[in-house]
Scaffold this active site. Structure first.
Site, mmCIF file in Angstrom:
data_model
loop_
_atom_site.group_PDB
_atom_site.id
_atom_site.type_symbol
_atom_site.label_atom_id
_atom_site.label_comp_id
_atom_site.label_asym_id
_atom_site.label_seq_id
_atom_site.Cartn_x
_atom_site.Cartn_y
_atom_site.Cartn_z
ATOM 1 C CD GLU A 262 19.172 -62.539 72.819
ATOM 2 O OE1 GLU A 262 19.433 -61.328 72.785
ATOM 3 O OE2 GLU A 262 18.100 -62.975 73.228
ATOM 4 C CG HIS A 280 16.429 -59.327 72.116
ATOM 5 N ND1 HIS A 280 17.228 -59.693 73.183
ATOM 6 C CD2 HIS A 280 15.520 -58.466 72.618
ATOM 7 C CE1 HIS A 280 16.807 -59.071 74.280
ATOM 8 N NE2 HIS A 280 15.767 -58.323 73.957
HETATM 9 C C1 8YV Z 1 15.398 -54.085 74.505
HETATM 10 C C2 8YV Z 1 14.597 -55.832 76.153
HETATM 11 O O1 8YV Z 1 15.262 -53.734 73.199
HETATM 12 O O2 8YV Z 1 14.159 -53.872 77.377
HETATM 13 C C3 8YV Z 1 14.520 -55.031 77.391
HETATM 14 O O3 8YV Z 1 14.821 -55.604 78.460
HETATM 15 O O4 8YV Z 1 14.758 -56.987 76.199
HETATM 16 C C4 8YV Z 1 14.490 -55.252 74.788
HETATM 17 O O5 8YV Z 1 13.186 -54.995 74.506
HETATM 18 C C5 8YV Z 1 16.805 -54.384 74.760
HETATM 19 O O6 8YV Z 1 16.996 -54.866 76.038
HETATM 20 C C6 8YV Z 1 17.665 -53.176 74.529
HETATM 21 O O7 8YV Z 1 18.651 -53.023 75.508
#
Ligand code: 8YV
Length: 314
Positions: A262, A280
């Site tokens: 990403e 995402h």
């Molecule tokens: C977050 C995610 O928005 O929490 C997680 O692991 O994948 C997402 O939902 C993202 O990681 C923000 O750091």
């Protein structure tokens, strides 16, 4: 003197406001993530560094005697943080579980419905002016009612997806998980789940242990009518194998919120009609993102007050 806190990305306003009352806050509001060198330097100039999934916090970033004694992760997944390096350096790491369970589960269901009913494909067709007329065979999708949903990783989010699918769509649930969990029939291998299910939704953490867990063989078991949903981590799926399976019709469709590298999304995926794509967005709900920020703030407050840090991983 207020402790100095770095936010590696822009946070929701209520969280920034709360932190600014008690801390000397600096935030990176640029569109690009901080580099490893910038993050390493930040570890020496701030008392706390708050990161997100876009920050690679490896052993080259975390180091002994660094000034920041806590890394607050805005998110539940921590595959981008080297927890061993943090442990070795005696640096605390916290994350944000639970508060994003429902939002992420909802996203998995959104992708599932959208891919099943071809709604993105229909919207693309309509927007480019290619919808010519209604016919009984136009853009026929598939129903979810009574189908079998396979969950790989029956943790909090997996269980919530199972619950919604079962209660809202009468789906039968099979799952693969190291331990027994409520909400479905536990199968012994990932392959069995891929074979039995009509739709498979991935909910395992990212990282070395799950890298390429779903490859060509597993996708072939899911089959030409099967659907893969991924709101976990892009690395869990062998992306080139997924592209090939979709192109060759060996896999029916996919709903993807996460990608291997990403924000890069391969062109081959972007041109496929049988794929629903999202950047995402699993936890991208106002209330959820605020709750996530507040949770990191709680961890910082506890750390600086010398109390036990909630949601501490290291
Ligand atoms: C977050 C995610 O928005 O929490 C997680 O692991 O994948 C997402 O939902 C993202 O990681 C923000 O750091």
């Amino acid at each position: 003197m207020k402790p100095k806190v770095l936010l590696s990305r822009k946070w929701p306003a209520p969280c920034e406001e709360r932190l600014s009352r008690d801390y000397d806050v600096t935030l990176n509001d640029a569109d690009v993530a901080l580099s490893a060198a910038e993050l390493r330097a930040a570890m020496d100039s701030y008392d706390a560094v708050c990161v997100t999934v876009t920050d690679t916090v490896g052993a080259d970033v975390i180091h002994k005697n660094q000034r920041a004694r806590i890394i607050g992760n805005f998110g539940v997944g921590v595959n981008h943080i080297d927890l061993d390096a943090a442990k070795a350096a005696g640096v605390a790491v916290s994350n944000t579980p639970d508060v994003l369970t429902e939002a992420t589960a909802d996203m998995a269901i959104t992708l599932m419905l959208s891919a099943a009913r071809r709604s993105s494909e229909g919207e693309r067709q309509l927007r480019r002016g290619a919808w010519e007329s209604w016919t009984p065979t136009h853009l026929l999708g598939r129903g979810l009612r009574g189908k079998t949903l396979g969950i790989i990783g029956m943790g909090r989010i997996g269980q919530e997806v199972a619950r919604i699918a079962q209660t809202a769509f009468s789906m039968k649930i099979v799952y693969y998980n190291r331990s027994e969990k409520p909400g479905g029939e536990r199968l012994g291998t990932v392959a069995e789940v891929m074979e039995r299910a009509d739709v498979v939704s991935l909910h395992v953490p990212g990282g070395a242990g799950t890298d390429g867990l779903i490859g060509a063989e597993e996708l072939a078991l899911l089959g030409p009518e099967g659907m893969l949903i991924n709101t976990a981590r892009g690395t869990v799926v062998d992306e080139p194998a997924l592209i090939a399976a979709l192109q060759e019709g060996k896999l029916g469709s996919a709903g993807l919120d996460v990608f291997a590298q990403e924000p890069h999304v391969p062109e081959e995926l972007r041109v496929l009609e049988n794929v629903v794509l999202a950047p995402h967005m699993g936890s991208a709900v106002v209330e959820t993102r605020v709750a996530m920020g507040m949770m990191v703030a709680d961890a910082l407050d506890a750390h600086f007050a010398g109390r036990e840090i909630p949601n501490r991983l290291v």
